[in-house]
Enzyme design. Structure first.
Site, short mmCIF file in Angstrom:
data_model
loop_
_atom_site.label_atom_id
_atom_site.label_comp_id
_atom_site.label_asym_id
_atom_site.label_seq_id
_atom_site.Cartn_x
_atom_site.Cartn_y
_atom_site.Cartn_z
N HIS A 162 -8.44 10.04 3.62
CA HIS A 162 -8.17 8.93 2.69
C HIS A 162 -8.38 9.46 1.28
CE1 HIS A 162 -8.13 5.12 0.66
NE2 HIS A 162 -7.73 4.55 1.77
N ARG A 219 -0.52 8.70 9.49
CA ARG A 219 -0.41 7.25 9.75
C ARG A 219 -0.04 6.50 8.47
NH1 ARG A 219 -4.61 2.87 9.59
NH2 ARG A 219 -5.61 4.39 8.26
N ARG A 242 -0.40 8.86 1.91
CA ARG A 242 -1.80 9.29 1.82
C ARG A 242 -2.00 10.79 1.75
NH1 ARG A 242 -5.10 5.19 5.69
NH2 ARG A 242 -4.96 3.58 4.11
N GLU A 272 0.87 -1.19 0.00
CA GLU A 272 0.00 0.00 0.00
C GLU A 272 0.89 1.23 0.00
OE1 GLU A 272 -4.17 -1.20 2.09
OE2 GLU A 272 -2.60 -0.58 3.44
N HIS A 326 -10.56 10.30 7.49
CA HIS A 326 -10.42 8.85 7.66
C HIS A 326 -9.90 8.44 9.04
CE1 HIS A 326 -9.92 4.76 6.35
NE2 HIS A 326 -8.61 4.79 6.50
C1 FAD Z 1 -13.57 2.26 6.13
C2 FAD Z 1 -12.30 2.10 6.95
C3 FAD Z 1 -11.31 1.24 6.52
C4 FAD Z 1 -10.15 1.08 7.27
N1 FAD Z 1 -9.20 0.20 6.83
C5 FAD Z 1 -8.10 -0.02 7.59
C6 FAD Z 1 -7.14 -0.99 7.21
O1 FAD Z 1 -7.29 -1.67 6.20
N2 FAD Z 1 -6.05 -1.16 8.00
C7 FAD Z 1 -5.86 -0.43 9.16
O2 FAD Z 1 -4.82 -0.62 9.83
N3 FAD Z 1 -6.76 0.49 9.54
C8 FAD Z 1 -7.88 0.70 8.81
N4 FAD Z 1 -8.81 1.62 9.22
C9 FAD Z 1 -8.63 2.26 10.53
C10 FAD Z 1 -8.95 1.25 11.64
O3 FAD Z 1 -10.07 0.46 11.24
C11 FAD Z 1 -9.29 1.94 12.95
O4 FAD Z 1 -8.32 2.88 13.26
C12 FAD Z 1 -9.38 0.94 14.09
O5 FAD Z 1 -10.24 -0.13 13.76
C13 FAD Z 1 -9.89 1.63 15.35
O6 FAD Z 1 -10.11 0.65 16.33
P1 FAD Z 1 -10.58 1.09 17.77
O7 FAD Z 1 -10.75 -0.16 18.56
O8 FAD Z 1 -9.70 2.15 18.30
O9 FAD Z 1 -12.02 1.79 17.53
P2 FAD Z 1 -13.35 1.22 16.85
O10 FAD Z 1 -13.11 -0.04 16.12
O11 FAD Z 1 -13.97 2.33 16.11
O12 FAD Z 1 -14.28 0.87 18.09
C14 FAD Z 1 -14.85 1.92 18.88
C15 FAD Z 1 -15.77 1.29 19.90
O13 FAD Z 1 -16.11 2.29 20.87
C16 FAD Z 1 -17.49 2.28 21.12
N5 FAD Z 1 -17.90 3.62 21.58
C17 FAD Z 1 -17.66 4.82 21.01
N6 FAD Z 1 -18.18 5.82 21.76
C18 FAD Z 1 -18.76 5.23 22.84
C19 FAD Z 1 -19.47 5.70 23.98
N7 FAD Z 1 -19.72 7.01 24.18
N8 FAD Z 1 -19.93 4.80 24.88
C20 FAD Z 1 -19.71 3.45 24.70
N9 FAD Z 1 -19.04 2.94 23.65
C21 FAD Z 1 -18.56 3.82 22.74
C22 FAD Z 1 -18.11 1.88 19.80
O14 FAD Z 1 -19.43 1.37 20.01
C23 FAD Z 1 -17.10 0.81 19.32
O15 FAD Z 1 -17.41 -0.44 19.93
C24 FAD Z 1 -9.97 1.81 8.47
C25 FAD Z 1 -10.96 2.70 8.89
C26 FAD Z 1 -12.12 2.84 8.14
C27 FAD Z 1 -13.17 3.81 8.60
#
Ligand code: FAD
Length: 393
Positions: free
Chosen positions: A230, A372, A276, A115, A337
């Protein structure tokens, strides 16, 4: 409205990759409650397409992954944090595989793609372009295997509870009940804030709650100016702002302006595979120059069967909007993104508030610097027993 309270050892706010991985690590050390504000599977994690970056291929080395990450971060990465990411990444991925994660293979060997801004093929993917779903599936199953882990879905965290400068729990809205959950340690894993922007790849849950909650409790918030856009999201009337993975350019897709001309070579020597921020800025420049609201992503020169097999989710989604990505150029434009900034933590995830930890996209260790490196956000270790929330008494 009903009011109640309960006590657990560890309160994990968020059920994406960061929250689930934290819950799994903490499960043998006490009772864990995981909160999600929507259903269990509605997290940014589940939407991740392209993959997870890890220096595991024969042609790669940890030090090259390190250099690529620091370069993409524009000289502003916390180099100690980058070391942790690239050095511990391989073991984390092997662990995920031992829990059942199914990454794509060529024959018996793992299949790696490239990538933007990576100088080696190091991105593992699953079911073509559904990597996040696979990681989420495995982590949910693993977390469920511990009797000490419970979860409340549709439980909205409103605020942290602090006492004498220490975090002792959180106030949660669940149905028509307000619950004060008290805990030895609270882990914020609430993800990003893309929904603050009118164009974003992020799901509706990504409203930056954790950053606001931590700020109100007095935590240090840093690097908020670093938002990653993105370069390529679907731009079509009536269509969602659907992400078109960077892996498409990794596999040879090219960008063209609305006159059908390639332009990335005018902006960077790595053309479509520049970082990016560079590609997103170049696209906006072309949009301004041509007075258009989009440019095109073009895969028409790639083998049709390969494209359908490699990007099944993207192929099917675009087809719903009358775009056959093997035959048509895809209208695309940049969208918010990823947030590089967030709640400031050390390498054990500890914030400046005793008892409060943060992990995942809500946190900022400085690992991503100003930008990132693609696919660097799905690999996260837990804590050693001496560090992190388990050490809080
Ligand atoms: C479309 C897309 C594609 C992507 N592709 C990639 C990729 O290929 N490779 C890569 O490395 N990264 C990728 N990313 C980035 C990556 O997916 C995220 O940075 C990562 O998954 C974030 O994980 P997290 O656990 O921090 O948050 P999240 O997975 O967003 O989880 C957040 C959690 O917090 C909870 N929450 C939020 N607010 C509250 C609240 N007030 N009270 C209770 N619960 C709450 C939500 O319900 C959820 O369960 C992508 C992002 C997107 C949007």
């Amino acid at each position: 409205m009903n009011f109640s309270s309960e006590t657990v050892d560890f309160l994990v706010i968020g059920g994406g990759v960061a929250g689930l991985r934290a819950a799994i690590e903490l499960a043998p050390r006490g009772s864990v409650l995981v909160l999600t504000k929507d259903k269990a599977t509605e997290s940014t994690t589940g939407y991740a397409q392209g993959g997870v970056a890890v220096a595991l291929s024969d042609e790669d080395e940890v030090c090259i992954h390190y250099e690529d990450t620091v370069k993409a971060g524009d000289g502003l990465c916390n180099e100690e944090a980058v070391k942790v990411l690239v050095e511990e990444g391989p073991a984390c991925i092997l662990e995920l595989m031992s829990w059942g994660a199914d990454f794509d293979k060529e024959g018996s060997k793992l299949s790696f793609t490239i990538e933007a801004a990576h100088t080696r093929k190091r991105i593992l993917h699953s079911h073509g372009d559904s990597t996040g779903k696979e990681i989420e599936r495995v982590l949910i199953k693993k977390a469920r295997s511990f009797p000490s882990v419970r979860r409340y879905d549709f439980a909205f965290t409103l605020d942290l509870i602090t006492e004498d400068g220490r975090c002792i729990g959180a106030t949660v809205l669940r149905g028509d009940s307000i619950i004060n959950v008290f805990a030895r340690a609270v882990i914020l894993a609430t993800g990003g804030a893309g929904q603050l922007y009118s164009r974003t790849t992020n799901p509706v849950i990504s409203t930056g709650d954790g950053i606001a909650i931590a700020y109100r409790a007095g935590a240090l918030i840093v690097d908020m100016e670093f938002i990653q856009f993105h370069p390529t999201t679907l731009y079509s009337p009536g269509a969602p702002q659907f992400l078109l993975s960077e892996a498409m350019r990794g596999e040879g897709a090219v960008l063209r302006n609305i006159h059908g001309q390639r332009f990335m070579h005018h902006y960077h020597e790595m053309s479509e595979l520049a970082s990016r921020d560079t590609v997103a800025r170049a696209i906006v420049s072309e949009m301004v120059k041509t007075g258009a609201r989009h440019v095109y992503l073009d895969l028409r020169h790639l083998d049709r069967d390969f494209v359908k097999k490699r990007f099944p989710q993207i192929y099917t989604t675009c087809l719903q909007y009358d775009i056959d990505i093997t035959e048509d150029m895809i209208p695309v434009c940049p969208a918010a993104h990823y947030i590089m900034g967030g709640v400031s933590t050390d390498l054990a995830g500890e914030t400046g508030i005793k008892g409060l930890f943060a992990a995942g996209e809500v946190a900022c260790t400085g690992v991503h610097g100003a930008n990132r490196l693609a696919s660097n956000s799905l690999c996260w270790r837990g804590w050693s027993s001496a560090q992190g929330p388990a050490g809080v008494h």
